[in-house]
Design an enzyme around this catalytic site. Structure first.
Site, mmCIF file in Angstrom:
data_model
loop_
_atom_site.group_PDB
_atom_site.id
_atom_site.type_symbol
_atom_site.label_atom_id
_atom_site.label_comp_id
_atom_site.label_asym_id
_atom_site.label_seq_id
_atom_site.Cartn_x
_atom_site.Cartn_y
_atom_site.Cartn_z
ATOM 1 N N ASP A 158 0.621 -1.204 -0.004
ATOM 2 C CA ASP A 158 -0.061 0.141 0.044
ATOM 3 C C ASP A 158 0.915 1.245 0.015
ATOM 4 O O ASP A 158 0.637 2.127 0.684
ATOM 5 C CB ASP A 158 -0.932 -0.043 1.333
ATOM 6 C CG ASP A 158 -1.859 -1.204 1.031
ATOM 7 O OD1 ASP A 158 -1.916 -1.881 0.120
ATOM 8 O OD2 ASP A 158 -2.691 -1.462 2.117
ATOM 9 N N ASP A 185 -4.449 -0.924 -1.427
ATOM 10 C CA ASP A 185 -5.966 -0.640 -0.859
ATOM 11 C C ASP A 185 -6.583 -0.168 -1.958
ATOM 12 O O ASP A 185 -6.271 0.771 -2.651
ATOM 13 C CB ASP A 185 -5.705 0.221 0.380
ATOM 14 C CG ASP A 185 -6.497 -0.279 1.427
ATOM 15 O OD1 ASP A 185 -7.199 -1.298 1.634
ATOM 16 O OD2 ASP A 185 -6.777 0.996 2.271
ATOM 17 N N HIS A 197 -10.653 0.697 -2.532
ATOM 18 C CA HIS A 197 -12.077 0.409 -2.067
ATOM 19 C C HIS A 197 -12.939 0.999 -2.971
ATOM 20 O O HIS A 197 -12.764 2.127 -3.527
ATOM 21 C CB HIS A 197 -11.985 1.350 -0.854
ATOM 22 C CG HIS A 197 -11.028 0.637 0.632
ATOM 23 N ND1 HIS A 197 -11.190 -0.466 0.952
ATOM 24 C CD2 HIS A 197 -10.170 1.555 1.093
ATOM 25 C CE1 HIS A 197 -10.260 -0.624 1.855
ATOM 26 N NE2 HIS A 197 -9.637 0.386 2.180
ATOM 27 N N HIS A 246 -17.527 1.866 0.972
ATOM 28 C CA HIS A 246 -16.721 0.976 1.833
ATOM 29 C C HIS A 246 -17.253 1.129 3.349
ATOM 30 O O HIS A 246 -17.109 2.270 3.780
ATOM 31 C CB HIS A 246 -15.097 1.010 1.522
ATOM 32 C CG HIS A 246 -14.385 -0.052 2.153
ATOM 33 N ND1 HIS A 246 -13.931 0.035 3.338
ATOM 34 C CD2 HIS A 246 -14.301 -1.533 1.760
ATOM 35 C CE1 HIS A 246 -13.376 -1.366 3.647
ATOM 36 N NE2 HIS A 246 -13.754 -2.157 2.701
ATOM 37 N N HIS A 257 -10.501 6.798 1.613
ATOM 38 C CA HIS A 257 -9.049 6.792 1.107
ATOM 39 C C HIS A 257 -9.006 5.634 0.102
ATOM 40 O O HIS A 257 -9.720 4.848 -0.006
ATOM 41 C CB HIS A 257 -8.120 6.580 2.200
ATOM 42 C CG HIS A 257 -8.295 5.088 3.086
ATOM 43 N ND1 HIS A 257 -9.263 4.895 4.009
ATOM 44 C CD2 HIS A 257 -7.973 3.815 2.849
ATOM 45 C CE1 HIS A 257 -9.415 3.655 4.099
ATOM 46 N NE2 HIS A 257 -8.495 2.942 3.550
ATOM 47 N N LYS A 261 -6.766 -5.084 -3.058
ATOM 48 C CA LYS A 261 -7.619 -5.580 -2.017
ATOM 49 C C LYS A 261 -8.228 -4.604 -1.375
ATOM 50 O O LYS A 261 -8.254 -3.402 -1.760
ATOM 51 C CB LYS A 261 -6.551 -6.110 -0.785
ATOM 52 C CG LYS A 261 -5.829 -4.730 -0.247
ATOM 53 C CD LYS A 261 -4.656 -5.122 0.902
ATOM 54 C CE LYS A 261 -4.009 -4.069 1.264
ATOM 55 N NZ LYS A 261 -4.857 -3.298 2.272
ATOM 56 N N CYS A 280 -1.743 -2.386 7.814
ATOM 57 C CA CYS A 280 -1.856 -3.313 6.607
ATOM 58 C C CYS A 280 -0.441 -4.282 6.525
ATOM 59 O O CYS A 280 -0.436 -5.496 6.198
ATOM 60 C CB CYS A 280 -2.039 -2.672 5.301
ATOM 61 S SG CYS A 280 -3.828 -2.130 5.352
HETATM 62 C C1 VGL Z 1 -4.600 0.807 5.866
HETATM 63 C C2 VGL Z 1 -6.076 1.904 7.224
HETATM 64 C C3 VGL Z 1 -7.302 1.703 6.271
HETATM 65 C C4 VGL Z 1 -3.184 0.587 5.675
HETATM 66 C C5 VGL Z 1 -5.714 0.537 4.911
HETATM 67 O O1 VGL Z 1 -2.735 0.278 4.534
HETATM 68 O O2 VGL Z 1 -2.481 0.389 6.704
HETATM 69 N N1 VGL Z 1 -4.586 1.465 6.982
HETATM 70 N N2 VGL Z 1 -6.752 1.168 5.369
HETATM 71 ZN ZN ZN Z 2 -8.214 0.731 3.833
#
Ligand code: VGL
Ligand code: ZN
Length: 226
Positions: free
Chosen positions: A11, A51, A53, A57, A96, A121, A168
């Site tokens: 990510d 990430d 979404h 979400h 996000h 994902k 993550c």
């Molecule tokens: C993440 C918060 C929400 C991450 C992803 O990539 O760590 N953190 N979604």
């Molecule tokens: Zn996320």
């Protein structure tokens, strides 16, 4: 002993990086030079995750009613859509990494020319999915193709880096152990949302055998030949 290492870059996306990310992790951009250094090493396979979404979400505070909808603060209980008896308490975030937005893109400084696979994902709006392998439920609702990619190549060791160290990266490393890989996290190539959470994360790593290493501890990877 067989040794076939993979690099999993978690990510490293605009929304997790200053200056414009909606969920910017302090210093998030500063790890990219280290990750590019790792990308020059002879890992058998190099993978970047995103990430990714939908706008509706479940983890977005904006999709919940007040007063329990404060990003970074509020938590909600998510039921496993496949098994209502299984629940999970999870944090709400600002919107996000929405599919198709600038914020969802990998940062341009990352040397993606050396990456063979990009794994998306978090597309299922019903569940949170920090791990790049699967959602946290016992009966998984959503699984990525990451485990399959690693197994097809015959990977033994997974090296995890990226964002965020306490979300993550953590859940990807823990799931990597569950999938049967010897798992390493390169500490200098991660940053946390909440640095004070790191001692607890490292304790969890210790319990399951994840090793946190430095950039100088990759001699075995550097010497890897297929
Ligand atoms: C993440 C918060 C929400 C991450 C992803 O990539 O760590 N953190 N979604
Ligand atoms: Zn996320």
């Amino acid at each position: 002993m067989a040794f076939k290492p993979a690099l999993v870059i978690v990510d490293v996306q605009e929304d997790f990086c200053p200056p414009n990310g909606s969920l910017a992790v302090q210093g998030g951009r500063d790890i990219v030079p280290s990750i590019n250094e790792l990308l020059a090493f002879p890992f058998a396979v190099k993978i970047a995750t995103k990430d990714f979404h939908p706008q509706d979400h479940i983890s977005f505070a904006s999709n919940h009613q007040p007063p329990n909808n404060k990003p970074f603060e509020s938590t909600i209980t998510i039921q496993n859509p496949l098994n209502p008896e299984e629940t999970e308490e999870t944090r709400l975030w600002p919107d996000h990494c929405v599919q198709g937005t600038k914020g969802s893109e990998l940062v341009p400084e990352l040397d993606v020319s050396k990456v063979q696979h990009i794994v998306e994902k978090g597309q299922d709006k019903r569940v949170e999915m920090y791990s790049a392998f699967a959602d946290p439920f016992t009966t998984n609702v959503s699984r990525s193709n990451l485990a399959q990619i690693l197994k097809d190549v015959g990977i033994t060791d997974v090296y995890v880096v990226g964002l965020a160290a306490d979300y993550c990266v953590k859940f990807t490393a823990l799931d990597s152990v569950k999938e049967g890989f010897k798992t390493w996290v390169v500490g200098e190539a991660t940053k946390a949302v909440d640095t004070s959470a790191l001692p607890e994360v490292h304790k969890e790593y210790e319990k399951v055998g994840v090793s946190v290493i430095g950039m100088g501890d990759l001699t075995k990877v550097k010497g890897y030949t297929s």
